[in-house]
Design an enzyme around this catalytic site. Sequence first.
Site, PDB file in Angstrom:
ATOM      1  N   ASP A  14     -32.975  33.605  24.305  1.00 45.14           N
ATOM      2  CA  ASP A  14     -32.590  32.213  24.517  1.00 45.14           C
ATOM      3  C   ASP A  14     -33.745  31.308  24.083  1.00 45.14           C
ATOM      4  O   ASP A  14     -34.914  31.584  24.391  1.00 45.14           O
ATOM      5  CB  ASP A  14     -32.281  31.992  26.008  1.00 45.14           C
ATOM      6  CG  ASP A  14     -31.681  30.636  26.273  1.00 45.14           C
ATOM      7  OD1 ASP A  14     -30.454  30.545  26.388  1.00 45.14           O
ATOM      8  OD2 ASP A  14     -32.446  29.649  26.372  1.00 45.14           O
ATOM      9  N   ASN A  66     -33.300  19.193  20.956  1.00 39.54           N
ATOM     10  CA  ASN A  66     -32.221  18.319  20.478  1.00 39.54           C
ATOM     11  C   ASN A  66     -32.504  16.853  20.788  1.00 39.54           C
ATOM     12  O   ASN A  66     -32.233  15.968  19.970  1.00 39.54           O
ATOM     13  CB  ASN A  66     -30.889  18.731  21.107  1.00 39.54           C
ATOM     14  CG  ASN A  66     -30.236  19.900  20.378  1.00 39.54           C
ATOM     15  OD1 ASN A  66     -30.391  20.051  19.173  1.00 39.54           O
ATOM     16  ND2 ASN A  66     -29.514  20.730  21.112  1.00 39.54           N
ATOM     17  N   ASP A  90     -30.330  22.469  14.935  1.00 36.89           N
ATOM     18  CA  ASP A  90     -29.721  23.417  13.999  1.00 36.89           C
ATOM     19  C   ASP A  90     -30.778  24.121  13.155  1.00 36.89           C
ATOM     20  O   ASP A  90     -30.655  25.316  12.847  1.00 36.89           O
ATOM     21  CB  ASP A  90     -28.738  22.688  13.084  1.00 36.89           C
ATOM     22  CG  ASP A  90     -27.462  22.263  13.804  1.00 36.89           C
ATOM     23  OD1 ASP A  90     -27.254  22.712  14.951  1.00 36.89           O
ATOM     24  OD2 ASP A  90     -26.688  21.482  13.222  1.00 36.89           O
ATOM     25  N   GLU A 113     -27.566  28.413  22.107  1.00 36.01           N
ATOM     26  CA  GLU A 113     -28.891  28.872  21.697  1.00 36.01           C
ATOM     27  C   GLU A 113     -29.164  30.300  22.148  1.00 36.01           C
ATOM     28  O   GLU A 113     -30.311  30.744  22.222  1.00 36.01           O
ATOM     29  CB  GLU A 113     -29.974  27.943  22.255  1.00 36.01           C
ATOM     30  CG  GLU A 113     -30.127  27.958  23.775  1.00 36.01           C
ATOM     31  CD  GLU A 113     -29.225  26.959  24.479  1.00 36.01           C
ATOM     32  OE1 GLU A 113     -29.593  26.538  25.596  1.00 36.01           O
ATOM     33  OE2 GLU A 113     -28.159  26.608  23.943  1.00 36.01           O
TER      34      GLU A 113
END
Length: 418
Positions: A292, A300, A309, A334
């Site tokens: 993770d 983000n 991304d 993720e």
Amino acid sequence: MLRKILIVEDTPTIARVQKHICLQAGYEVDIADSKAKAEALIAKNNYFCAIVDFILPDAPQGEAIPCSTKAKIPTIVMTGSLESKTREIVDRHPIIDYITKENKQAYQYLKRQLERLPRNEKIKILVVDDSATSRNYVSGLLKRHKYQVLEARDGLEALAMLERYNDISVIVTDSEMPKMRGEELCIEIRRIYTEEDIAIIGISGVESAHLSARFLKNGANDYLRKPFNPEEFYCRVRQNVEMLEQIRTIRRQANSDYLTELPNRRYFFSQVNKSLKAAAQQQQPSMIAMLDVDHFKAVNDRYGHDGGDEVLKALSKALCEHFDYEQVARMGGEEFAVYFAAEDPQHCLQKLEAFRRFVHTQGAALTPQSIAFTVSIGAAYGISDNIEALIKAADVQLYHAKDSGRNTVAYAPLNTDS
């Protein structure tokens, strides 16, 4: 390294259009406006293929065509029109195609052919025929188009080839052969491979109204009567190859994550379930690790979703490079997974720890925006054919890694009592 193509064309406007198409198709381009210049360029260069005009100032009757064909350069002839006399001259030469300069569609077709040729180098085709003459003729046609060609003298040899090579895409088989007829070979192939796995094209010189139907009913995708027109043969082969490619694309899209191109959760479950059952039968332990991205929401928030991304794609690429023998997948968001089949647990953990360190030290260098990131890893191992149990146990360890401050690896054996 770009493949080189030679355009032999004396009309500047047409040459410019052809050059534009070739560049779009990924070629490095040389242009000759006469037969003499074409001969000079061929003497100095190694060309992947050539586009040759039928009428040139110093070659008004197709005399330029042998310049490339005799040099074993796959050649596409372009003509202003294809009258019977022109067609007769063109057919004397071992070209791969001819195209008339009639309309826009002709140039779109040219582009498809130029894009097709490099892909053909990866396509294996098996030619099955007890006649060496027929076998060599069909193989020669296919080699002109850059296909990898294998040969077998009868059905039994063909089945042996299929066992030896697991990446054969198309089989071209004659009907009348000793030991096993072509239709019988189709039946045997279809016991193992579906029409979506391998395409079969039956051929025969026997006049029979029912032979084509027998081939198709026994599993062939297509049928051609000998002697066949090379142009039709190429069209049939290309259609079957492209059909298989489309099926594989659909399968890949169904089994892949759209962003990272890694296998998705669905594919991971289907593949790992098979491997787990085999390992459990041999009483061999397996391991699943869940990874993770740490503080992904913060990534983000700071860099936008494009930045997020970038991190996911960079992590996916790194996973593929570090775990090239393991099954890797994006499970969602993720979160990623790595499956180790029947490996020593300590060796697996060493690989996971090395990967964690790599991301910690090199993560920023993996993304265009130099975004530093780390990963937490949870792993569970044991003898089990239950993928859900291993993933659940790995998830528990992932939570432990997060609670321990992130950027760490937590692991534990699978508790089979729970």
